[in-house]
Enzyme design. Structure first.
Site, PDB file in Angstrom:
ATOM      1  N   ILE A   1      21.819  17.125 -65.792  1.00  0.00           N
ATOM      2  CA  ILE A   1      22.086  16.011 -64.882  1.00  0.00           C
ATOM      3  C   ILE A   1      21.445  14.769 -65.453  1.00  0.00           C
ATOM      4  CG2 ILE A   1      20.851  15.171 -62.850  1.00  0.00           C
ATOM      5  CD1 ILE A   1      22.215  17.170 -61.210  1.00  0.00           C
TER       6      ILE A   1
ATOM      7  N   LYS B   1      14.182  10.280 -60.029  1.00  0.00           N
ATOM      8  CA  LYS B   1      12.815  10.808 -60.058  1.00  0.00           C
ATOM      9  C   LYS B   1      11.832   9.939 -59.286  1.00  0.00           C
ATOM     10  CE  LYS B   1      13.302  13.717 -63.945  1.00  0.00           C
ATOM     11  NZ  LYS B   1      12.579  14.593 -64.835  1.00  0.00           N
TER      12      LYS B   1
ATOM     13  N   ALA C   1       4.658  48.567 -43.033  1.00  0.00           N
ATOM     14  CA  ALA C   1       4.525  50.019 -43.178  1.00  0.00           C
ATOM     15  C   ALA C   1       5.883  50.702 -43.010  1.00  0.00           C
ATOM     16  CB  ALA C   1       3.539  50.560 -42.163  1.00  0.00           C
ATOM     17  N   GLU C   2       6.686  50.188 -42.065  1.00  0.00           N
ATOM     18  CA  GLU C   2       8.008  50.761 -41.831  1.00  0.00           C
ATOM     19  C   GLU C   2       8.893  50.525 -43.053  1.00  0.00           C
ATOM     20  OE1 GLU C   2       9.307  52.648 -39.830  1.00  0.00           O
ATOM     21  OE2 GLU C   2      11.468  52.306 -39.752  1.00  0.00           O
ATOM     22  N   TYR C   3       8.817  49.320 -43.608  1.00  0.00           N
ATOM     23  CA  TYR C   3       9.592  49.014 -44.807  1.00  0.00           C
ATOM     24  C   TYR C   3       9.222  49.991 -45.923  1.00  0.00           C
ATOM     25  CZ  TYR C   3      11.708  46.384 -48.624  1.00  0.00           C
ATOM     26  OH  TYR C   3      12.467  46.013 -49.694  1.00  0.00           O
ATOM     27  N   ASP C   4       7.922  50.161 -46.106  1.00  0.00           N
ATOM     28  CA  ASP C   4       7.450  51.050 -47.172  1.00  0.00           C
ATOM     29  C   ASP C   4       7.954  52.480 -46.967  1.00  0.00           C
ATOM     30  OD1 ASP C   4       4.187  49.467 -47.566  1.00  0.00           O
ATOM     31  OD2 ASP C   4       6.175  48.961 -48.311  1.00  0.00           O
TER      32      ASP C   4
ATOM     33  N   LYS D   1      24.405  13.887 -55.129  1.00  0.00           N
ATOM     34  CA  LYS D   1      25.713  14.371 -55.565  1.00  0.00           C
ATOM     35  C   LYS D   1      26.772  13.779 -54.648  1.00  0.00           C
ATOM     36  CE  LYS D   1      23.959  18.807 -57.238  1.00  0.00           C
ATOM     37  NZ  LYS D   1      23.712  20.210 -56.870  1.00  0.00           N
TER      38      LYS D   1
ATOM     39  N   CYS E   1     -36.762  11.809 -47.917  1.00  0.00           N
ATOM     40  CA  CYS E   1     -35.875  11.275 -48.951  1.00  0.00           C
ATOM     41  C   CYS E   1     -35.144  10.066 -48.394  1.00  0.00           C
ATOM     42  CB  CYS E   1     -34.882  12.343 -49.397  1.00  0.00           C
ATOM     43  SG  CYS E   1     -33.669  11.746 -50.579  1.00  0.00           S
TER      44      CYS E   1
ATOM     45  N   LYS F   1      14.923  17.839 -56.198  1.00  0.00           N
ATOM     46  CA  LYS F   1      14.985  18.332 -57.580  1.00  0.00           C
ATOM     47  C   LYS F   1      13.726  19.138 -57.833  1.00  0.00           C
ATOM     48  CE  LYS F   1      15.945  16.829 -62.325  1.00  0.00           C
ATOM     49  NZ  LYS F   1      15.547  18.132 -62.774  1.00  0.00           N
TER      50      LYS F   1
END
Length: 790
Positions: free
Chosen positions: A87, A324, A38-41, A300, A442, A125
């Site tokens: 890559i 992969k 609410a403060e952000y808004d 890398k 049953c 990845k």
DNA sequence: CCACCTCGAGTTCC
DNA sequence: CTCGAGGTGG
């Protein structure tokens, strides 16, 4: 216009931009909001109105510029200042793939076998879309897709809507910084998005990757803003004016993080091929519990100087490779859909699949849960379907491939009668599950009930597997659970002979006869050994609807004995923690049913008695007050407040039952409550019910000790166990925690005090990290509990 | 009344 | 493990 106020406004706008950008970073990147939404808004709206009044205050790094802007006709091409490389993919998914890469690097650098291992940076990845973010003087000015590597498309308008991408960098970034990373969609965001699409009757999306790619290339930024996207940075493009730039890839990523860019926490600096293999394996175990899809690991060379030395071939760097994982989804044929009958009569459709190798195992069956699920996935018998192993364990049919239909596929029809007993199948209003109404008539339900009873966490009868139970039930040796205790050696051997005969098994040899006798002897022994269970296990074993391990434990703890549980009125059940109306009804109905009463009597006669019966809990006095009981009698209009008023005027439940209509009318309560109360008391049997309730409660309370023992050290703490601990079993760990008053629950939430993680911990560990819950290993747990290591 | 937390139930494969 | 549904607190 007043110059001073204009200057003030400009300063205020700058302050707001800065504040909002910091809050957005805390919210999206750090996952630790600094202020309430609410403060952000509020601040956001203030900035908006300032900018509306004075458009010259609008800057490209203003958070108001995330959403909005015109709908484009087409995307503008952008030439990359530094080409976006691809890559090389290592096709060998085994550890040999990492070794091959390490070998190539070493050869290229002219290293001998005995020389030191190369240092690598390994990271995930992501299965998303590569993006180049251009920051000039710390402000995001352009975002572009990879395109062919040389020329991409301008998608700035859409990328601005991604909350975790900073519009302005923190710290002291270089004058020009191009950040490269992946835009992707989290799996949970994808599921939520699809749920919303379904609600709106819109088409659902196929997978997170395609959805993310589609969102980034939207022409209308408003549409893109509706697609919850995330971002991880993993590299850089063009750079100008960077003093003391990092010297390794790992340091580079750390620096990007310090600028407020989101980076993935799952990365490491690995030494040589062995280090890479270890990381690859570690992530493989984690892969399905990650909140997003990955299709492998990227290795890398860590040193940027060595990277330069290694150079490129075509568009591919010699210093990086994608390693992969084997595909986790596979295509197969849905041969048939059969239904199974569960313990509660639930009719569950199960997919019979053409065997397919997925995630390391061959899958032939997969549950389809229920009819809705099956329709949602649009499955027809004979379809080609995509199968995967959810959470790396349970096979799941993802969806059908409608394009591969021949027209010969058959629609699955939910049976209207139970396939085992022929009873009607009903699906209650608002329920997802269809059920056989046959109950214990049953055969399937009977067999399942016995199987449940004998299960490891219930009566723990060893050697009584599914096949034997089915034979015993089918050939008429067992009808109800109590019959187990009447079985003799002869019965079992006879049963086995008949079952073999029926199945056409070859005439038995002497050897087989011995094996059968041994099995029967062991089973008789196991059945006898099960006669002294803890009360909670016995209650759980009975298979009462809505009563699982936890509820059974509650009942045992509070009421203490089987008799107390059997005789308890509905309202008493409902007064216990975690037991509400539905569960209380189920309990009451179960113990009132004559058949069940007989079974319980027979069990007791056979010598089945809990070994841990004790007086009712001392805390019952707080729980079974007149007010609490009154509110659980389902008297219309009798809210807790009214119940309190009523209790103040009537001394006891039996006194209430004895009230004459005139006395009743004289009570100080609103007229509607009095009418409802009078109506309720007029129902035949209700006054007696009240008296019985009172009698039961006073007996119970008289038997309960006056006060509780001292508070246990772990009282109020909730633990969640995940993975395999080195030496403790799950049960042992649970027992240790409960011995000190702690609770063990199954799922992680904000209220969880500790997550105890062992080897191969799954999504629960990830969730705990997400929520910032304290994580313990076995030693940590033992230390906390003050128990010496075993 | 809703949102959030738990619990129950069903299922697979080795 | 995942889903659905019951219980509870705001």
């Amino acid at each position: 216009m007043d110059l001073f106020s204009q200057a003030d406004d400009a300063a205020r706008a700058a302050e707001l931009r800065d504040q909002l950008n910091r809050y957005a970073h805390a919210y999206y990147v750090l996952d630790a909001p600094l202020v309430p939404d609410a403060e952000y808004d509020r601040l956001f709206r203030e900035l908006q109105s300032l900018e509306r009044a004075q458009p010259e205050l609008r800057t490209p790094d203003s958070p108001t510029q995330r959403v909005g802007g015109p709908v484009l006709k087409e995307l503008t091409p952008v030439r990359h200042a530094v080409p976006m490389l691809s890559i090389e993919t290592e096709t060998d998914t085994t550890p040999a793939g990492a070794e091959a890469f390490d070998g190539r690097v070493r050869r290229k650098l002219g290293l001998e076998a005995h020389e030191a291992a190369i240092e690598y940076a390994a990271e995930l990845k992501f299965d998303g879309l590569a993006i180049n973010l251009r920051y000039e003087h710390g402000v995001l000015v352009q975002a572009a897709t990879r395109g062919d590597g040389e020329v991409g498309e301008d998608v700035t308008h859409n990328i601005r809507t991604v909350g975790s991408i900073p519009l302005r960098l923190q710290g002291r970034p270089p004058a020009l910084l191009e950040v490269r990373g992946e835009v992707y969609m989290r799996r949970d965001d994808f599921e939520r998005l699809n749920a919303r699409q379904r609600e709106l009757g819109e088409k659902t999306f196929v997978n997170p990757r395609n959805t993310a790619a589609g969102a980034v290339r939207q022409l209308d930024p408003y549409v893109a803003a509706q697609r919850p996207l995330s971002f991880f940075a993993y590299g850089v493009g063009a750079i100008e004016g960077w003093q003391d730039a990092p010297l390794t890839h790992a340091a580079l990523i750390d620096t990007l993080a310090s600028f407020g860019l989101p980076v993935c926490e799952h990365r490491c600096v690995a030494s040589g091929a062995a280090g890479l293999v270890a990381f690859h394996a570690r992530i493989a175990a984690l892969r399905n519990s990650l909140p997003f899809d990955i299709d492998g690991i990227v290795y890398k060379v860590n040193s940027l100087a060595l990277q330069r030395e290694l150079g490129f071939r075509n568009r591919e760097p010699h210093w990086a490779v994608a390693h992969k994982y084997p595909a986790q989804e596979e295509l197969t044929e849905l041969l048939d859909i059969e239904v199974q009958v569960g313990r509660t009569g639930a009719i569950t459709p199960v997919a019979r699949l053409k065997p397919v190798f997925v995630g390391g195992v061959t899958v032939t069956n997969a549950t389809l849960h229920n009819e809705d699920e099956l329709r949602r996935k649009d499955l027809k018998i004979g379809d080609w379907v995509i199968v995967r192993r959810a959470g790396d364990v349970i096979p799941e049919v993802v969806m059908s491939v409608a394009e591969r239909r021949s027209g010969a596929e058959r629609e699955f029809i939910m049976p209207t009668n139970c396939p085992v007993c022929g009873s009607h199948v009903v699906r209650e209003e608002g329920e997802a599950i269809a059920r056989c109404t046959g109950g214990l008539a049953c055969r399937a339900q009977r067999a399942q009930a016995i199987m449940h009873f004998a299960g490891r966490r219930m009566m723990d009868i060893d050697g009584l597997g599914e096949r034997y139970i089915e034979s015993l039930v089918e050939l008429g040796y067992i009808e109800r659970i109590a019959d187990l205790y009447a079985l003799t050696l002869d019965h079992l051997l006879e049963m086995k002979r008949r079952a073999d005969e029926r199945d056409g098994v070859t005439p038995e040899t002497v050897q087989q006869g011995k094996v059968a006798t041994k099995w029967a002897e062991n089973l008789i022994e196991a059945i006898a050994a099960s006669k002294r269970p803890p009360l909670a296990r016995l209650l759980f074993a009975l298979g009462i609807r809505h009563v699982g391990e936890s509820t059974a434990k509650t009942l045992a703890e509070w009421l203490g004995s089987l008799e107390n549980v059997r005789r308890a009125p509905r309202a008493v059940f409902a007064c216990l923690p975690d037991i509400g109306g539905v569960v209380a009804d189920s309990l009451h109905e179960f113990f009132a049913e004559p058949n069940n009463e007989r079974v319980l009597d027979e069990l007791v006669r056979a010598g089945v008695t809990p070994d841990d019966e004790h007086p009712p809990s001392a805390r019952l006095a707080q729980q079974l007050t007149m007010i609490e009981l009154l509110t659980r009698l389902d008297i219309r209009r009798l809210t807790p407040v009214r119940a309190q008023q009523l209790a103040a005027q009537v001394s006891s439940l039996s006194a209430l039952a004895a009230l004459t209509p005139i006395e009743l009318a004289a009570l100080d309560l609103p007229a509607d409550v009095l009418t409802a109360l009078a109506e309720w008391l007029a129902i035949p049997g209700k006054p007696d019910e009240l008296r019985a309730l009172e009698a039961y409660c006073s007996r119970l309370l008289a038997a309960a000790p006056q006060q509780e023992a001292s508070v246990a050290p772990m009282a109020g703490k909730t633990f969640v166990l995940t993975g395999t601990l080195p030496t403790l079993s799950r049960e042992q760990a649970t027992a240790l925690i409960e011995a000190q008053g702690g609770k063990v629950s199954g799922s992680v939430s904000k209220k969880t005090s500790y997550v105890v993680a062992g080897a191969e911990a799954g999504s629960k560990l990830a969730k705990a990290q997400e929520l910032g819950v304290s994580i313990l290993d076995q030693n940590g747990l033992l230390t906390l509990l003050g128990v010496p290591a075993p």
